[in-house]
Design a protein around this motif. Structure first.
Motif: not given
Lengths: 119, 229
Positions: A37, A41, A44-49, B27-29, B168, B171-173, B190-192
């Motif tokens: 995380r 932050v 500035g990208v998605n945590p999943n990435t 959990g998808e963004f 960001l 947001y939680r998983e 930002l977008f997965e």
């Protein structure tokens, strides 16, 4: 890495992977990696990435992680990444010289010339 | 999980949504992108039960949209409906009482992070600060699904940065976010996963990094070329 600008036309997770490797070789990351995380932050990208980049680094044996204990660099990986980066730099260097029309002999001469200079 | 089957929304002879089938995992963004009038807001409204489909159906964790599903969904409307004559702290307090999942801790963190002027009247706030306040109201809940309709449009760059990092951070998983926008370049990292809407239909849908790899282009460039070709 916080001022990192992504090339938007290439997968972001690949760029995060290279950036982390670079930071490891520069010893900016010595042991512990930033949290997913925290890095998300910061960049500035998605945590999943970020998670995807970490996952791949883990499969490649560069980092290890355990739930609750964070993520760390595997010490043996340092030499490996270093070698990989040196090869990349040399490839680019040679390609550049070839692209302006130098042949192997001329390049060798230049390299010998470098030996005499202060490096 | 959100499942959408053969969804259609028609107003008279005009189709706002046409033939949409989607599956969105917990959990998808997701970035929901498309030009104005492509159906982004209608799709979000359908998910929130603000309007009903003329054909097809929606299942949210297995149930159709209802007050029951809305108890774990938060909707950030593009249109600003905040009461101007309330002071900011009163508005937050009043609003928070509607929800059982209000998180006082998150509220406090966001007040500080957004520099919200608590004692001002809502009508005195600039557009950027109204957006920050609206976002605070949406993000301060421990909801499972966040439907954010154009949170960046018409907002100054400083507030935009704040809004992006607040999302960001918070947001939680296990939370699902659907974030609609027609300004792709500033939000695409930002977008997965990105879903492209055009004339009410999904014309492209995939993991953002996979799309970048496949097209060798940014999401923004793909968007411009696909939408305005």
């Amino acid at each position: 890495m916080n001022t990192m600008e992504f090339e938007r036309d290439r997968p972001i997770f690949l760029q995060i992977k290279s950036a982390v490797k670079e930071r490891i070789v520069r010893r900016e990351i010595k042991k512990e990696l930033p949290t997913i995380r925290g890095l998300a932050v910061e960049l500035g990208v998605n945590p999943n990435t970020v998670a995807r980049a970490y996952r791949e680094l883990e499969t490649e044996g560069i980092i290890g992680s355990r739930v609750g204990k964070g993520t760390w660099v595997i010490p043996e990986a340092l030499q490996e990444i270093r070698k990989e980066m040196i090869e990349d730099i040399i490839d680019k260097f040679l390609n550049n010289l070839h692209s302006i029309g130098l042949d192997s002999k001329e390049i060798k001469e230049i390299l010998e010339g470098i030996n005499d200079r202060d490096i | 999980m959100i499942e959408i089957f053969d969804l259609e929304k028609r107003y008279g002879f005009t189709y706002a949504i046409r033939d949409i089938n989607l599956k969105i995992e917990t959990g998808e963004f997701i970035g929901l992108i498309g030009p104005n009038g492509s159906g982004k807001t209608t799709l979000l409204k359908l998910l929130f039960g603000y309007c009903r489909p003329t054909h097809g159906h929606i299942r949210i964790n297995g149930q159709p949209p209802s007050p029951k599903t809305n108890s774990f969904i938060t909707f950030y409307p593009e249109i600003d409906s905040l009461y101007g004559n309330m002071r900011v702290f009163r508005l937050i307090d009043w609003y928070s009482r509607f929800f059982t999942d209000w998180n006082k801790e998150t509220e406090k963190k966001l007040i500080e992070f957004f520099n919200i002027p608590l004692n001002k009247y809502v009508r005195q706030l600039s557009k950027g600060f109204r957006a920050r306040l609206k976002l605070l109201l949406s993000l301060s809940r421990d909801a499972d699904i966040f439907l954010l309709d154009e949170p960046l449009s018409g907002i100054d760059p400083a507030s935009r940065d704040k809004i992006v990092s607040a999302i960001l951070r918070e947001y939680r998983e296990n939370q699902t976010i659907i974030f609609s926008t027609h300004i792709v370049s500033e939000a695409e990292t930002l977008f997965e996963r990105t879903i492209f809407l055009m004339d009410g239909s999904v014309i492209l849908d995939g993991k953002s990094d996979d799309l970048r790899e496949k097209y060798g282009k940014s999401i923004d460039t793909i968007f411009r070329e696909e939408m305005y070709a």
